[in-house]
Scaffold this motif. Structure first.
Motif, PDB file in Angstrom:
ATOM      1  N   TRP A   1       0.845  -1.197   0.000  1.00  0.00           N
ATOM      2  CA  TRP A   1       0.000   0.000   0.000  1.00  0.00           C
ATOM      3  C   TRP A   1       0.885   1.254   0.000  1.00  0.00           C
ATOM      4  O   TRP A   1       1.679   1.456   0.912  1.00  0.00           O
ATOM      5  N   ARG A   2       0.764   2.085  -1.033  1.00  0.00           N
ATOM      6  CA  ARG A   2       1.441   3.392  -1.054  1.00  0.00           C
ATOM      7  C   ARG A   2       0.400   4.452  -0.741  1.00  0.00           C
ATOM      8  O   ARG A   2      -0.561   4.630  -1.470  1.00  0.00           O
ATOM      9  N   HIS A   3       0.636   5.183   0.338  1.00  0.00           N
ATOM     10  CA  HIS A   3      -0.401   6.074   0.858  1.00  0.00           C
ATOM     11  C   HIS A   3      -0.413   7.450   0.203  1.00  0.00           C
ATOM     12  O   HIS A   3      -1.448   8.109   0.177  1.00  0.00           O
ATOM     13  N   GLY A   4       0.733   7.905  -0.282  1.00  0.00           N
ATOM     14  CA  GLY A   4       0.772   9.224  -0.907  1.00  0.00           C
ATOM     15  C   GLY A   4       1.293  10.321   0.000  1.00  0.00           C
ATOM     16  O   GLY A   4       1.023  11.497  -0.240  1.00  0.00           O
ATOM     17  N   ASP A   5       2.037   9.963   1.053  1.00  0.00           N
ATOM     18  CA  ASP A   5       2.663  10.940   1.947  1.00  0.00           C
ATOM     19  C   ASP A   5       4.170  10.716   1.971  1.00  0.00           C
ATOM     20  O   ASP A   5       4.651   9.588   1.838  1.00  0.00           O
ATOM     21  N   TRP A   6       4.916  11.828   2.182  1.00  0.00           N
ATOM     22  CA  TRP A   6       6.332  11.719   2.505  1.00  0.00           C
ATOM     23  C   TRP A   6       6.467  11.556   4.014  1.00  0.00           C
ATOM     24  O   TRP A   6       5.829  12.272   4.788  1.00  0.00           O
ATOM     25  N   MET A   7       7.320  10.624   4.454  1.00  0.00           N
ATOM     26  CA  MET A   7       7.485  10.412   5.891  1.00  0.00           C
ATOM     27  C   MET A   7       8.926  10.026   6.204  1.00  0.00           C
ATOM     28  O   MET A   7       9.693   9.598   5.345  1.00  0.00           O
ATOM     29  N   LYS A   8       9.278  10.180   7.478  1.00  0.00           N
ATOM     30  CA  LYS A   8      10.571   9.735   7.978  1.00  0.00           C
ATOM     31  C   LYS A   8      10.381   9.100   9.339  1.00  0.00           C
ATOM     32  O   LYS A   8       9.711   9.672  10.213  1.00  0.00           O
ATOM     33  N   VAL A   9      10.949   7.920   9.527  1.00  0.00           N
ATOM     34  CA  VAL A   9      10.991   7.280  10.839  1.00  0.00           C
ATOM     35  C   VAL A   9      12.263   7.753  11.521  1.00  0.00           C
ATOM     36  O   VAL A   9      13.365   7.561  10.999  1.00  0.00           O
ATOM     37  N   THR A  10      12.129   8.401  12.671  1.00  0.00           N
ATOM     38  CA  THR A  10      13.269   9.022  13.327  1.00  0.00           C
ATOM     39  C   THR A  10      14.006   8.042  14.229  1.00  0.00           C
ATOM     40  O   THR A  10      13.533   6.930  14.510  1.00  0.00           O
TER      41      THR A  10
END
Length: 659
Positions: free
Chosen positions: A499-508
């Protein structure tokens, strides 16, 4: 990085997620966890055992046993709790009690209402009986054109109790947008208001309701809800059943047992082309997922009073109503949160002793900029938690909330998810520290990762938000989506089976998550997503406009900026009159939230060889990406059209010194 907030020992020990973790240990020694990271890892690795534990912990009942928790790990098409029977409303009223109200309501006019659990159940049962008498049965669609009021909650619960599929639009939406949604699902009944109040003004929607009714050929009945006045709806909406009449009687509540994946509602999320996507969620999946997100991650229970400001056009309305699944009292407000000033919601929360206060991130930014001090406006001593969603919450808002709201020990719990799954992928945890600018954790059961372009999970790097394992709250299907083609294209076109949600994210490095905004061209204004195609219909209907394109730019810690680019027909000019007509057309067709910040006349709209507008490449140019990394000119029908946007991007970016 030092923690912004850390929970007290007492808060951690009393949290529902702590109780759940201890319960897991008592259930099986194999589920003993030393920290949240290991608990989350188990929940997304042994997903069958995790979701079965949620079923047991929240005591979901079924008259028939399930034969399996999950038939196969696949997306889409995962079949959960085969042979089980559930009902959303059955789970809601298991929490009924005489010691606390079910709903506390106020609107900006000063009107107030309190519904006990007994009265809520009576109204739901009465309306369900009336719907049955109209011939409404399980699987039929009932749609609503209503604001955020107790009547809307009653209507939804009545529909769900008999297996009828619910769908709602906010009355500030234009007729075209409403019809684009409701036409697709062919409803049998429309429940509509005569109008609504906003910013101290009343807006009659009688003409809009009549327009909607006349263009829904499957409608058999209209139920009129008199929001503006008892006489107004009856006089204005002809040949309609009146709300007071359909609530008469004392019929017992009869909840129909339904298959686990029986459709509960249709919600809408728009892409860049085509009609709004009619997303169908099921009873069982929503019961389980909202129990996790609201009960465990938001720490809500029967002793809580839960307020989340929302219109019925935002998925947060569904999430707030979900508070009933864990026994919380709903504190709902209808109107402009900034009228007569930005203290309105804080006064409402204080008066009703809200324990959780939620709103879109833009609301907190507005309060900060306006110098609002909620503690000086209301007694917020009951408040324990502040939630945020819709867009990334700026770091300075963290400081403002902690310094001006409640007792100085507020747990700040931003979350991020969407309409697509009716809840969060990323959320809070009352046992974890909060780090400024971050959301605390990935939600239990959500196998969320940041993916590189190569489809590899990355840590402490920005990537695409993906989910690698199925969840019960993922859409069952899109309505009338032949062979699941649109569903597959929406989420699985980039990484097959993921599933590609369409948001940019980063796990810190802290295990938290930072969301950097949309990675596609969908408009996300104040938490309400709209497809660009809907806006184009309104703009290009004007004879002076030949073509158009819009992009929604989001930056961490700043309000979104949405420019509209238009190509004018020969001889036309963007004078003040045309400017106002464009703005009004968008406002009426969509909502006031989707009016652009600026309008620019351009020589051409960049298009692919197949004629699609290049919204995402232009968006990336304006976010500072180099052109060679955002578009292949050989795939364009008019590559020279990019010259204007390149020049515009250079000028515009040079002015954005703080992004």
């Amino acid at each position: 990085m030092a923690a912004f907030w850390a929970p007290s020992t007492q808060r951690s020990e009393q949290a529902r997620i702590t109780h759940y973790s201890q319960w897991l240990t008592n259930r099986s020694e194999q589920t003993r966890f030393t920290d949240y990271a290991s608990l989350w890892q188990w929940s997304v690795t042994d997903i069958e055992d995790f979701w079965e534990s949620v079923w047991e912990y929240f005591d979901i009942t079924s008259p028939t046993p399930y034969s399996s928790v999950l038939e196969a790990r696949k997306m889409p098409g995962a079949q959960w709790f085969k042979d089980a029977q559930v009902n959303y409303v059955q789970q809601v009223f298991r929490h009924a009690g005489a010691d606390r109200p079910a709903i506390l309501f106020a609107d900006e006019s000063g009107a107030e209402q309190e519904l006990s659990w007994a009265e809520l159940e009576r109204q739901v049962a009465a309306l369900a009986a009336s719907l049955r008498s109209m011939g409404v049965t399980s699987g039929d669609r009932v749609v609503a054109f209503l604001p955020n009021r107790p009547e809307t909650v009653v209507a939804f619960l009545a529909c769900a109790s008999i297996g009828t599929i619910w769908s709602v639009c906010s009355p500030d939406m234009g007729a075209v947008s409403v019809l684009d949604r409701f036409r697709q699902i062919e409803p049998k009944v429309l429940i509509a208001c005569d109008g609504y109040r906003y910013s101290g003004k009343t807006f009659s929607r009688v003409d809009v309701v009549e327009q909607i009714r006349s263009q829904l050929p499957t409608l058999q009945q209209l139920i009129a809800v008199p929001v503006l006045g008892a006489d107004n709806a009856g006089a204005a909406l002809q040949n309609a059943r009146q709300w007071a009449d359909v609530l008469l009687g004392d019929a017992p509540l009869q909840c129909t047992w339904l298959p686990f994946d029986h459709p509960l509602w249709v919600v809408y999320s728009s892409g860049t082309t085509g009609m709004p996507k009619p997303i169908v969620h099921g009873h069982g999946g929503i019961i389980l997922a909202m129990s996790v997100s609201l009960g465990l991650h938001n720490d809500l229970g029967p002793n809580d009073r839960y307020h989340w400001y929302s219109t019925t056009g935002w998925i947060m309305w569904n999430c707030q109503v979900g508070g009933l699944l864990v026994g919380s009292t709903l504190c709902i407000f209808d109107g402009n949160p900034g009228y007569p000033d930005l203290g309105a919601l804080w006064r409402f929360a204080g008066k009703n002793r809200a324990t959780l206060f939620g709103a879109g991130a833009a609301f907190y930014a507005s309060c900060l900029k306006a110098g609002v001090v909620p503690n000086e406006l209301a007694d917020l001593s009951a408040l324990k938690t502040v939630g945020s969603t819709g867009s990334p919450l700026a770091s300075d808002c963290y400081d403002w909330i902690q310094g001006n709201v409640g007792n100085g020990d507020i747990w700040l719990a931003p979350m991020s998810g969407g309409t697509d799954l009716a809840g969060p992928f990323i959320g809070g945890n009352p046992t974890l520290p909060v780090y400024r600018g971050e959301m605390q954790c990935r939600v239990l059961g959500a196998a969320v990762h940041a993916f590189s372009d190569a489809g590899e999970s990355v840590l402490d790097e920005v990537g695409e938000l993906v989910c690698t394992e199925p969840m019960p709250c993922m859409p069952l299907f899109f309505w009338n989506d032949t062979d699941n083609l649109r569903y597959l294209d929406s989420y699985f076109d980039t990484f097959p089976g993921v599933w590609r949600h369409g948001d940019w994210m980063k796990v810190t490095e802290n295990g938290g998550v930072i969301i950097y905004g949309r990675s596609d061209a969908t408009i996300n204004r104040h938490g309400i997503r709209m497809g660009t195609s809907e806006l184009y219909q309104a703009v290009e209907a004007l004879p002076e406009v030949q073509d158009s394109m819009v992009v929604d730019l989001e930056f961490l810690g700043k309000a979104s900026y949405m420019p509209l680019f238009i190509v004018l027909r020969e001889g036309a000019q963007l004078d003040d009159a045309l400017y106002q007509r464009i703005m009004l057309g968008i406002r009426e067709a969509l909502t006031a939230r989707h009016v652009p910040n600026d309008i620019f006349v351009v020589p051409a709209i960049p298009r692919t060889l197949s004629g699609k507008k290049l919204e995402l490449p232009v968006k990336k140019l304006l976010l500072g990406h180099p052109i060679e990394k955002v578009v292949n000119k050989d795939s364009m029908a008019n590559p020279s059209s990019l010259d204007w946007y390149l020049d515009f991007a250079r000028q515009w970016l040079s002015q954005q010194t703080d992004i």
